[in-house]
Motif scaffolding. Structure first.
Motif, mmCIF file in Angstrom:
data_model
loop_
_atom_site.group_PDB
_atom_site.id
_atom_site.type_symbol
_atom_site.label_atom_id
_atom_site.label_comp_id
_atom_site.label_asym_id
_atom_site.label_seq_id
_atom_site.Cartn_x
_atom_site.Cartn_y
_atom_site.Cartn_z
ATOM 1 N N TRP A 132 0.843 -1.211 0.000
ATOM 2 C CA TRP A 132 0.000 0.000 0.000
ATOM 3 C C TRP A 132 0.873 1.254 0.000
ATOM 4 N N TYR A 136 1.045 4.056 -2.906
ATOM 5 C CA TYR A 136 0.658 5.424 -2.541
ATOM 6 C C TYR A 136 1.707 6.438 -2.981
ATOM 7 N N ASP A 201 -5.944 -0.199 3.701
ATOM 8 C CA ASP A 201 -6.422 1.059 3.128
ATOM 9 C C ASP A 201 -7.253 1.832 4.146
ATOM 10 N N LYS A 205 -5.748 5.331 5.854
ATOM 11 C CA LYS A 205 -6.496 6.559 5.575
ATOM 12 C C LYS A 205 -6.975 7.208 6.864
ATOM 13 N N ARG A 248 -3.950 11.633 -3.903
ATOM 14 C CA ARG A 248 -3.605 10.206 -3.982
ATOM 15 C C ARG A 248 -4.369 9.415 -2.919
ATOM 16 N N LEU A 249 -4.490 10.017 -1.748
ATOM 17 C CA LEU A 249 -5.239 9.387 -0.662
ATOM 18 C C LEU A 249 -6.717 9.270 -1.029
ATOM 19 N N GLU A 250 -7.247 10.320 -1.627
ATOM 20 C CA GLU A 250 -8.651 10.329 -2.051
ATOM 21 C C GLU A 250 -8.931 9.228 -3.069
ATOM 22 N N SER A 252 -7.256 6.347 -3.338
ATOM 23 C CA SER A 252 -6.549 5.125 -2.944
ATOM 24 C C SER A 252 -7.246 3.864 -3.444
ATOM 25 N N PHE A 255 -5.621 2.610 -6.754
ATOM 26 C CA PHE A 255 -4.365 1.850 -6.734
ATOM 27 C C PHE A 255 -4.491 0.565 -5.916
ATOM 28 N N VAL A 256 -5.405 0.526 -4.974
ATOM 29 C CA VAL A 256 -5.648 -0.730 -4.245
ATOM 30 C C VAL A 256 -6.235 -1.778 -5.178
#
Length: 267
Positions: A132, A136, A201, A205, A248-250, A252, A255-256
């Motif tokens: 992760w 990220y 995730d 977060k 990027r967090l928003e 996530s 990419f997960v």
């Protein structure tokens, strides 16, 4: 070395002695001694991707530390202009001359062993956390060929995040990169064991937020940002890094899912 950072500050040391290069290659990191009595793996601003590699190393390392990973202490390492004049190797001398001023160094973990994926097992939760993290920060350099993990005191330590943050090599596309799935994750050395990405995730977060991200980004020396000439004001540059990490967090979930889909092809 306490892995828990309560205040986001880095110590500053002066490099006293260049001991030896640590491996062949364009970046030529070195083992060096500093005026605090410790040895460090020194990353030079005059090498390879220059200051951008140091920014990636700094951000990646401190984000990892904030998420609970074991990461060697990072310090700012000052190279005096007189340093290296007696160095006999012309290439190294040029590197030292081009790296005068503020560099970055990691505390040297004496007698640490390189993580061997064939000989060591990582549990699914830790593997998922590392996958992760690397998705990220878009870290392309945690592969079977080069794991960038060490075993020290029977614990797993993460090193070398200088190949992260791909967006800052094409600065204008940061939003596209922030929303990308990061297909390179398919080469990650721990992807086969990473079966808990959804749980991680949710957990991560809950840890990363605007205040923490801003505090980490604020560690970047202004001179490193301005050196690339991507922006005219360091504040603007730091704002882009902060916005990238928040966006990027928003996204996530993107990419997960990419990592989960890539994993299905391996198991």
């Amino acid at each position: 070395m306490d892995n828990q950072t309560t205040e986001k500050t880095l110590r500053k040391v002066n490099v006293m002695r260049y001991v030896m290069p640590l491996r062949e290659g364009g970046s030529l990191p070195a083992l060096a001694d500093a005026d605090d009595g410790f040895s460090y793996v020194l990353k030079f601003r005059g090498a390879g991707q220059r200051e951008k590699a140091l920014i990636a190393e700094l951000l990646g390392g401190e984000i990892a530390r904030s998420l609970g990973f074991k990461v060697p202490e990072l310090v700012f390492a000052n190279l005096d202009e007189a340093f290296g004049r007696s160095e006999g190797d012309e290439e190294i001398q040029d590197l030292l001359k081009g790296s005068q001023g503020l560099n970055l160094a990691l505390h040297f973990l004496s007698k640490a062993l390189t993580f061997d994926p064939g000989a060591s097992q990582v549990d699914p939760l830790l593997a998922s956390k590392i996958v992760w993290l690397d998705a990220y920060i878009t870290n392309v350099d945690r592969t079977f060929r080069n794991t960038n993990m060490l075993i020290w005191n029977r614990e797993l330590w993460l090193i070398d995040h200088g190949a992260s943050f791909l967006f800052h090599h094409s600065w204008d596309n940061w939003q596209k990169h922030a929303e990308s799935p990061f297909s390179t994750i398919k080469t990650h050395v721990l992807l086969p064991q990473a079966s808990m990405l959804q749980e991680v995730d949710t957990e991560f977060k809950g840890v990363l937020n605007r205040e923490l991200i801003r505090t980490i980004v604020d560690l970047i020396p202004d001179e490193w940002i301005l050196a690339s000439r991507d922006v005219e004001d360091a504040i603007d540059g730091k704002a882009v890094y902060e916005q990238f990490l928040l966006k990027r967090l928003e996204f996530s979930g993107v990419f997960v899912k990419e990592a989960e889909d890539a994993r299905k092809t391996l198991i």
